[in-house]
Design a protein around this motif. Structure first.
Motif, mmCIF file in Angstrom:
data_model
loop_
_atom_site.group_PDB
_atom_site.id
_atom_site.type_symbol
_atom_site.label_atom_id
_atom_site.label_comp_id
_atom_site.label_asym_id
_atom_site.label_seq_id
_atom_site.Cartn_x
_atom_site.Cartn_y
_atom_site.Cartn_z
ATOM 1 N N ILE A 11 8.350 1.260 9.186
ATOM 2 C CA ILE A 11 8.282 1.936 7.886
ATOM 3 C C ILE A 11 7.498 1.079 6.889
ATOM 4 O O ILE A 11 6.636 1.585 6.163
ATOM 5 C CB ILE A 11 9.695 2.247 7.347
ATOM 6 N N VAL A 12 7.800 -0.214 6.851
ATOM 7 C CA VAL A 12 7.098 -1.113 5.924
ATOM 8 C C VAL A 12 5.604 -1.134 6.239
ATOM 9 O O VAL A 12 4.766 -0.973 5.342
ATOM 10 C CB VAL A 12 7.697 -2.536 5.955
ATOM 11 N N LEU A 13 5.239 -1.309 7.507
ATOM 12 C CA LEU A 13 3.818 -1.366 7.872
ATOM 13 C C LEU A 13 3.105 -0.059 7.537
ATOM 14 O O LEU A 13 2.034 -0.078 6.919
ATOM 15 C CB LEU A 13 3.662 -1.688 9.359
ATOM 16 N N ALA A 14 3.693 1.054 7.891
ATOM 17 C CA ALA A 14 3.061 2.345 7.616
ATOM 18 C C ALA A 14 2.918 2.591 6.120
ATOM 19 O O ALA A 14 1.857 3.040 5.661
ATOM 20 C CB ALA A 14 3.861 3.474 8.257
ATOM 21 N N SER A 15 3.945 2.265 5.356
ATOM 22 C CA SER A 15 3.863 2.528 3.917
ATOM 23 C C SER A 15 2.862 1.608 3.232
ATOM 24 O O SER A 15 2.110 2.041 2.361
ATOM 25 C CB SER A 15 5.241 2.435 3.266
ATOM 26 N N VAL A 16 2.827 0.352 3.632
ATOM 27 C CA VAL A 16 1.896 -0.588 3.002
ATOM 28 C C VAL A 16 0.454 -0.236 3.351
ATOM 29 O O VAL A 16 -0.398 -0.143 2.472
ATOM 30 C CB VAL A 16 2.224 -2.042 3.409
ATOM 31 N N LEU A 17 0.183 -0.050 4.626
ATOM 32 C CA LEU A 17 -1.207 0.258 5.009
ATOM 33 C C LEU A 17 -1.623 1.627 4.482
ATOM 34 O O LEU A 17 -2.765 1.807 4.052
ATOM 35 C CB LEU A 17 -1.374 0.169 6.527
ATOM 36 N N GLY A 18 -0.699 2.570 4.476
ATOM 37 C CA GLY A 18 -1.012 3.907 3.967
ATOM 38 C C GLY A 18 -1.299 3.946 2.479
ATOM 39 O O GLY A 18 -2.086 4.768 2.015
ATOM 40 N N ARG A 30 3.315 3.897 -7.376
ATOM 41 C CA ARG A 30 2.952 2.935 -6.330
ATOM 42 C C ARG A 30 3.788 1.668 -6.431
ATOM 43 O O ARG A 30 4.067 1.027 -5.429
ATOM 44 C CB ARG A 30 1.461 2.607 -6.425
ATOM 45 N N LEU A 31 4.178 1.320 -7.635
ATOM 46 C CA LEU A 31 5.002 0.131 -7.831
ATOM 47 C C LEU A 31 6.488 0.434 -7.621
ATOM 48 O O LEU A 31 7.248 -0.447 -7.206
ATOM 49 C CB LEU A 31 4.770 -0.448 -9.221
ATOM 50 N N LEU A 32 6.903 1.653 -7.874
ATOM 51 C CA LEU A 32 8.316 2.010 -7.725
ATOM 52 C C LEU A 32 8.715 2.340 -6.288
ATOM 53 O O LEU A 32 9.850 2.083 -5.885
ATOM 54 C CB LEU A 32 8.653 3.196 -8.628
ATOM 55 N N ARG A 33 7.811 2.933 -5.515
ATOM 56 C CA ARG A 33 8.140 3.339 -4.140
ATOM 57 C C ARG A 33 8.723 2.202 -3.298
ATOM 58 O O ARG A 33 9.738 2.405 -2.624
ATOM 59 C CB ARG A 33 6.923 3.939 -3.447
ATOM 60 N N PRO A 34 8.129 1.007 -3.295
ATOM 61 C CA PRO A 34 8.717 -0.072 -2.477
ATOM 62 C C PRO A 34 10.120 -0.470 -2.946
ATOM 63 O O PRO A 34 10.968 -0.825 -2.135
ATOM 64 C CB PRO A 34 7.738 -1.236 -2.655
ATOM 65 N N ALA A 96 -5.018 -5.803 6.147
ATOM 66 C CA ALA A 96 -4.370 -5.080 7.247
ATOM 67 C C ALA A 96 -4.006 -6.036 8.380
ATOM 68 O O ALA A 96 -2.928 -5.912 8.983
ATOM 69 C CB ALA A 96 -5.290 -3.977 7.762
ATOM 70 N N ALA A 97 -4.869 -6.999 8.661
ATOM 71 C CA ALA A 97 -4.607 -7.958 9.740
ATOM 72 C C ALA A 97 -3.377 -8.812 9.435
ATOM 73 O O ALA A 97 -2.561 -9.071 10.327
ATOM 74 C CB ALA A 97 -5.824 -8.845 9.966
ATOM 75 N N LEU A 98 -3.242 -9.249 8.180
ATOM 76 C CA LEU A 98 -2.076 -10.056 7.820
ATOM 77 C C LEU A 98 -0.786 -9.265 8.026
ATOM 78 O O LEU A 98 0.148 -9.732 8.678
ATOM 79 C CB LEU A 98 -2.167 -10.553 6.372
ATOM 80 N N TRP A 99 -0.725 -8.061 7.472
ATOM 81 C CA TRP A 99 0.484 -7.246 7.615
ATOM 82 C C TRP A 99 0.785 -6.938 9.080
ATOM 83 O O TRP A 99 1.930 -7.029 9.521
ATOM 84 C CB TRP A 99 0.347 -5.945 6.825
ATOM 85 N N THR A 100 -0.251 -6.581 9.824
ATOM 86 C CA THR A 100 -0.058 -6.236 11.229
ATOM 87 C C THR A 100 0.405 -7.448 12.031
ATOM 88 O O THR A 100 1.312 -7.336 12.872
ATOM 89 C CB THR A 100 -1.357 -5.649 11.815
ATOM 90 N N ALA A 101 -0.178 -8.608 11.769
ATOM 91 C CA ALA A 101 0.209 -9.826 12.493
ATOM 92 C C ALA A 101 1.651 -10.227 12.188
ATOM 93 O O ALA A 101 2.419 -10.561 13.096
ATOM 94 C CB ALA A 101 -0.742 -10.978 12.147
ATOM 95 N N VAL A 102 2.022 -10.185 10.926
ATOM 96 C CA VAL A 102 3.385 -10.585 10.544
ATOM 97 C C VAL A 102 4.416 -9.621 11.130
ATOM 98 O O VAL A 102 5.409 -10.036 11.732
ATOM 99 C CB VAL A 102 3.520 -10.674 9.008
ATOM 100 N N ILE A 103 4.171 -8.351 10.974
ATOM 101 C CA ILE A 103 5.137 -7.375 11.486
ATOM 102 C C ILE A 103 5.127 -7.379 13.008
ATOM 103 O O ILE A 103 6.181 -7.300 13.641
ATOM 104 C CB ILE A 103 4.871 -5.990 10.871
ATOM 105 N N ARG A 150 4.870 -8.626 -2.475
ATOM 106 C CA ARG A 150 3.551 -8.005 -2.669
ATOM 107 C C ARG A 150 3.570 -7.082 -3.872
ATOM 108 O O ARG A 150 2.663 -7.090 -4.698
ATOM 109 C CB ARG A 150 3.161 -7.237 -1.402
ATOM 110 N N THR A 151 4.630 -6.318 -4.021
ATOM 111 C CA THR A 151 4.720 -5.362 -5.120
ATOM 112 C C THR A 151 4.829 -6.072 -6.467
ATOM 113 O O THR A 151 4.178 -5.669 -7.445
ATOM 114 C CB THR A 151 5.909 -4.417 -4.899
ATOM 115 N N GLY A 152 5.629 -7.122 -6.536
ATOM 116 C CA GLY A 152 5.755 -7.884 -7.785
ATOM 117 C C GLY A 152 4.442 -8.510 -8.201
ATOM 118 O O GLY A 152 4.041 -8.441 -9.373
ATOM 119 N N ALA A 153 3.749 -9.100 -7.231
ATOM 120 C CA ALA A 153 2.443 -9.706 -7.535
ATOM 121 C C ALA A 153 1.432 -8.633 -7.934
ATOM 122 O O ALA A 153 0.615 -8.851 -8.833
ATOM 123 C CB ALA A 153 1.938 -10.501 -6.332
ATOM 124 N N LEU A 154 1.504 -7.470 -7.299
ATOM 125 C CA LEU A 154 0.609 -6.368 -7.655
ATOM 126 C C LEU A 154 0.872 -5.905 -9.087
ATOM 127 O O LEU A 154 -0.065 -5.619 -9.841
ATOM 128 C CB LEU A 154 0.775 -5.209 -6.672
#
Length: 166
Positions: A11-18, A30-34, A96-103, A150-154
């Motif tokens: 869910i996290v990967l799909a929502s972030v990349l999407g 966009r800031l509230l959804r996470p 995308a590579a960072l998120w995909t690698a971590v997850i 990520r959301t806080g920094a954004l």
């Protein structure tokens, strides 16, 4: 490891990349959804958080690592105000590579815990009095902390970009 780890991470990967890949507007939704996702996921999947000992240390370390990874991901997001005054992000392949690698690493650990290094992990958990719940919670908390970091920094970057042209 239970299915909760897989579900939360996917869910996290799909929502972030999407919501982040490409050029995207940074609005309130966009800031509230996470934050809404975290408010739903944590009570559903973090059933028995550790309150002391190594389990608590592990969960706190997972939260700290997740937060740092979220900040690293945010560093890969370019945030600018366009000609129309709309604040937008630009995220590409490195993001995308960072998120995909971590997850992917978290999911591989989860799989490995059940299939590759079950005995070694079980021995470590027994020796250090870490429950399966604490280990599962650590992985879930790490994923949520990365998303919220990520959301806080954004949100901060959005405020900075909006203020630059004002």
């Amino acid at each position: 490891m239970d299915a909760g780890i897989w579900i939360v991470n996917i869910i996290v990967l799909a929502s972030v990349l999407g919501t982040d890949l490409g050029r995207r507007k940074v609005g309130a939704a966009r800031l509230l959804r996470p934050m809404i996702a975290a408010a739903v996921i944590v009570p559903l999947y973090v059933k028995h958080p550790a309150t002391d000992g190594t389990g608590l240390v592990l969960e706190l370390a997972g939260a700290a690592v997740g937060l740092l990874l979220g900040l690293a991901a945010a560093a890969l997001l370019k945030v600018r105000r366009d000609e129309a005054g709309v604040v937008r992000t630009q995220a590409g392949a490195w993001y995308a590579a960072l998120w995909t690698a971590v997850i992917g690493a978290r999911l591989m650990f989860s799989y490995g815990a059940n299939h590759w290094f079950t005995h070694q992990l079980g021995t470590w958990m027994y020796d250090h009095r870490v429950t399966v719940d604490a280990l599962t919670d650590t992985l879930i908390v790490m994923a949520i902390a990365m998303l919220l970091g990520r959301t806080g920094a954004l949100a901060v970057k959005r405020g900075n970009a909006a203020g630059l042209a004002a």
